[in-house]
Design a protein around this motif. Sequence first.
Motif, PDB file in Angstrom:
ATOM      1  N   ALA A 189      -9.442  -8.030  -6.484  1.00 45.73           N
ATOM      2  CA  ALA A 189      -8.142  -7.782  -7.125  1.00 45.73           C
ATOM      3  C   ALA A 189      -8.287  -6.676  -8.164  1.00 45.73           C
ATOM      4  CB  ALA A 189      -7.622  -9.066  -7.773  1.00 45.73           C
ATOM      5  N   GLN A 190      -9.370  -6.729  -8.938  1.00 44.13           N
ATOM      6  CA  GLN A 190      -9.638  -5.694  -9.936  1.00 44.13           C
ATOM      7  C   GLN A 190      -9.851  -4.341  -9.247  1.00 44.13           C
ATOM      8  OE1 GLN A 190     -13.124  -6.537 -12.299  1.00 44.13           O
ATOM      9  NE2 GLN A 190     -12.835  -4.757 -13.597  1.00 44.13           N
ATOM     10  N   ALA A 191     -10.590  -4.346  -8.144  1.00 50.14           N
ATOM     11  CA  ALA A 191     -10.841  -3.102  -7.400  1.00 50.14           C
ATOM     12  C   ALA A 191      -9.532  -2.500  -6.897  1.00 50.14           C
ATOM     13  CB  ALA A 191     -11.785  -3.372  -6.229  1.00 50.14           C
ATOM     14  N   CYS A 192      -8.645  -3.334  -6.371  1.00 52.39           N
ATOM     15  CA  CYS A 192      -7.344  -2.840  -5.886  1.00 52.39           C
ATOM     16  C   CYS A 192      -6.559  -2.196  -7.021  1.00 52.39           C
ATOM     17  CB  CYS A 192      -6.531  -3.970  -5.260  1.00 52.39           C
ATOM     18  SG  CYS A 192      -7.133  -4.517  -3.655  1.00 52.39           S
ATOM     19  N   SER A 193      -6.590  -2.810  -8.194  1.00 46.87           N
ATOM     20  CA  SER A 193      -5.891  -2.266  -9.349  1.00 46.87           C
ATOM     21  C   SER A 193      -6.450  -0.893  -9.727  1.00 46.87           C
ATOM     22  CB  SER A 193      -6.016  -3.235 -10.526  1.00 46.87           C
ATOM     23  OG  SER A 193      -5.407  -2.696 -11.674  1.00 46.87           O
ATOM     24  N   ILE A 194      -7.765  -0.778  -9.766  1.00 49.59           N
ATOM     25  CA  ILE A 194      -8.407   0.512 -10.075  1.00 49.59           C
ATOM     26  C   ILE A 194      -8.036   1.547  -9.020  1.00 49.59           C
ATOM     27  CG2 ILE A 194     -10.639   1.700 -10.203  1.00 49.59           C
ATOM     28  CD1 ILE A 194     -11.759  -1.001 -11.368  1.00 49.59           C
ATOM     29  N   MET A 195      -8.110   1.155  -7.757  1.00 46.71           N
ATOM     30  CA  MET A 195      -7.790   2.075  -6.666  1.00 46.71           C
ATOM     31  C   MET A 195      -6.356   2.568  -6.766  1.00 46.71           C
ATOM     32  SD  MET A 195      -9.823   0.117  -3.603  1.00 46.71           S
ATOM     33  CE  MET A 195      -9.562   1.346  -2.303  1.00 46.71           C
ATOM     34  N   ASN A 196      -5.425   1.669  -7.081  1.00 47.10           N
ATOM     35  CA  ASN A 196      -4.026   2.067  -7.222  1.00 47.10           C
ATOM     36  C   ASN A 196      -3.862   3.068  -8.367  1.00 47.10           C
ATOM     37  OD1 ASN A 196      -3.354   0.370  -5.098  1.00 47.10           O
ATOM     38  ND2 ASN A 196      -2.740  -1.307  -6.432  1.00 47.10           N
ATOM     39  N   GLN A 197      -4.603   2.869  -9.457  1.00 45.03           N
ATOM     40  CA  GLN A 197      -4.517   3.764 -10.613  1.00 45.03           C
ATOM     41  C   GLN A 197      -5.009   5.174 -10.301  1.00 45.03           C
ATOM     42  OE1 GLN A 197      -6.519   1.944 -13.985  1.00 45.03           O
ATOM     43  NE2 GLN A 197      -5.405   0.041 -13.699  1.00 45.03           N
ATOM     44  N   ILE A 198      -5.948   5.300  -9.356  1.00 39.95           N
ATOM     45  CA  ILE A 198      -6.483   6.637  -9.063  1.00 39.95           C
ATOM     46  C   ILE A 198      -5.903   7.234  -7.780  1.00 39.95           C
ATOM     47  CG2 ILE A 198      -8.580   6.272 -10.419  1.00 39.95           C
ATOM     48  CD1 ILE A 198     -10.122   5.912  -7.790  1.00 39.95           C
ATOM     49  N   GLY A 199      -4.822   6.645  -7.283  1.00 40.77           N
ATOM     50  CA  GLY A 199      -4.074   7.309  -6.224  1.00 40.77           C
ATOM     51  C   GLY A 199      -4.125   6.715  -4.834  1.00 40.77           C
ATOM     52  N   PHE A 200      -4.706   5.532  -4.683  1.00 44.25           N
ATOM     53  CA  PHE A 200      -4.672   4.868  -3.381  1.00 44.25           C
ATOM     54  C   PHE A 200      -3.330   4.144  -3.275  1.00 44.25           C
ATOM     55  CE2 PHE A 200      -9.129   5.495  -4.070  1.00 44.25           C
ATOM     56  CZ  PHE A 200      -9.689   5.665  -2.811  1.00 44.25           C
ATOM     57  N   ALA A 201      -2.570   4.465  -2.228  1.00 49.53           N
ATOM     58  CA  ALA A 201      -1.222   3.908  -2.099  1.00 49.53           C
ATOM     59  C   ALA A 201      -1.227   2.471  -1.592  1.00 49.53           C
ATOM     60  CB  ALA A 201      -0.388   4.783  -1.167  1.00 49.53           C
ATOM     61  N   ASN A 202      -2.120   2.151  -0.655  1.00 52.36           N
ATOM     62  CA  ASN A 202      -2.075   0.853   0.003  1.00 52.36           C
ATOM     63  C   ASN A 202      -3.410   0.131  -0.081  1.00 52.36           C
ATOM     64  OD1 ASN A 202       0.659   1.155   1.019  1.00 52.36           O
ATOM     65  ND2 ASN A 202      -0.206   2.720   2.353  1.00 52.36           N
ATOM     66  N   THR A 203      -3.459  -0.884  -0.957  1.00 49.24           N
ATOM     67  CA  THR A 203      -4.644  -1.726  -1.074  1.00 49.24           C
ATOM     68  C   THR A 203      -4.225  -3.176  -0.941  1.00 49.24           C
ATOM     69  OG1 THR A 203      -4.466  -1.834  -3.495  1.00 49.24           O
ATOM     70  CG2 THR A 203      -5.841  -0.065  -2.584  1.00 49.24           C
ATOM     71  N   TYR A 204      -5.032  -3.934  -0.221  1.00 45.30           N
ATOM     72  CA  TYR A 204      -4.706  -5.330   0.055  1.00 45.30           C
ATOM     73  C   TYR A 204      -5.890  -6.210  -0.313  1.00 45.30           C
ATOM     74  CZ  TYR A 204      -1.178  -2.833   2.665  1.00 45.30           C
ATOM     75  OH  TYR A 204      -0.168  -1.979   3.001  1.00 45.30           O
ATOM     76  N   ASN A 205      -5.678  -7.092  -1.270  1.00 47.11           N
ATOM     77  CA  ASN A 205      -6.722  -7.991  -1.742  1.00 47.11           C
ATOM     78  C   ASN A 205      -6.749  -9.273  -0.914  1.00 47.11           C
ATOM     79  OD1 ASN A 205      -8.694  -9.169  -3.488  1.00 47.11           O
ATOM     80  ND2 ASN A 205      -7.047 -10.276  -4.505  1.00 47.11           N
ATOM     81  N   LEU A 206      -7.957  -9.664  -0.493  1.00 42.21           N
ATOM     82  CA  LEU A 206      -8.135 -10.907   0.252  1.00 42.21           C
ATOM     83  C   LEU A 206      -8.230 -12.069  -0.726  1.00 42.21           C
ATOM     84  CD1 LEU A 206      -8.693 -12.439   2.894  1.00 42.21           C
ATOM     85  CD2 LEU A 206     -11.115 -11.883   2.591  1.00 42.21           C
ATOM     86  N   GLU A 207      -7.156 -12.851  -0.836  1.00 41.61           N
ATOM     87  CA  GLU A 207      -7.153 -14.004  -1.741  1.00 41.61           C
ATOM     88  C   GLU A 207      -8.207 -15.016  -1.303  1.00 41.61           C
ATOM     89  OE1 GLU A 207      -3.122 -15.447  -1.640  1.00 41.61           O
ATOM     90  OE2 GLU A 207      -2.560 -14.218  -3.360  1.00 41.61           O
ATOM     91  N   GLY A 208      -9.011 -15.467  -2.256  1.00 41.84           N
ATOM     92  CA  GLY A 208     -10.038 -16.452  -1.946  1.00 41.84           C
ATOM     93  C   GLY A 208     -11.348 -15.856  -1.467  1.00 41.84           C
TER      94      GLY A 208
END
Length: 104
Positions: free
Chosen positions: A72-91
Amino acid sequence: MNLSQEDWASQLAADTNAEILDVRTEDEWQDGIIPGAILNDIYKGQGFIYRLEELDKSKNYYVYCKAGGRSAQACSIMNQIGFANTYNLEGGMMHWEGAVVAPE
């Protein structure tokens, strides 16, 4: 975006522009991976960012870790640096019921 195990797996299966990103440690990686995943250990700090910058930001990234927190943290970082579509695997891998293979 956080997705349940089922949604993550089904969306990934239908996505022709997908990349799978494992943000666990090398030791965790050796325990088995989701087929096709690439490793980028989030604990590497700036090294993690450098590796992200090498990736194609136009792809859709399906991100996982052991329990879902680091990814989830990685997705947040990725979104901040310009990745449009990130999907976190819950669990994370703790609840993953799909295929697992040994890394090559």
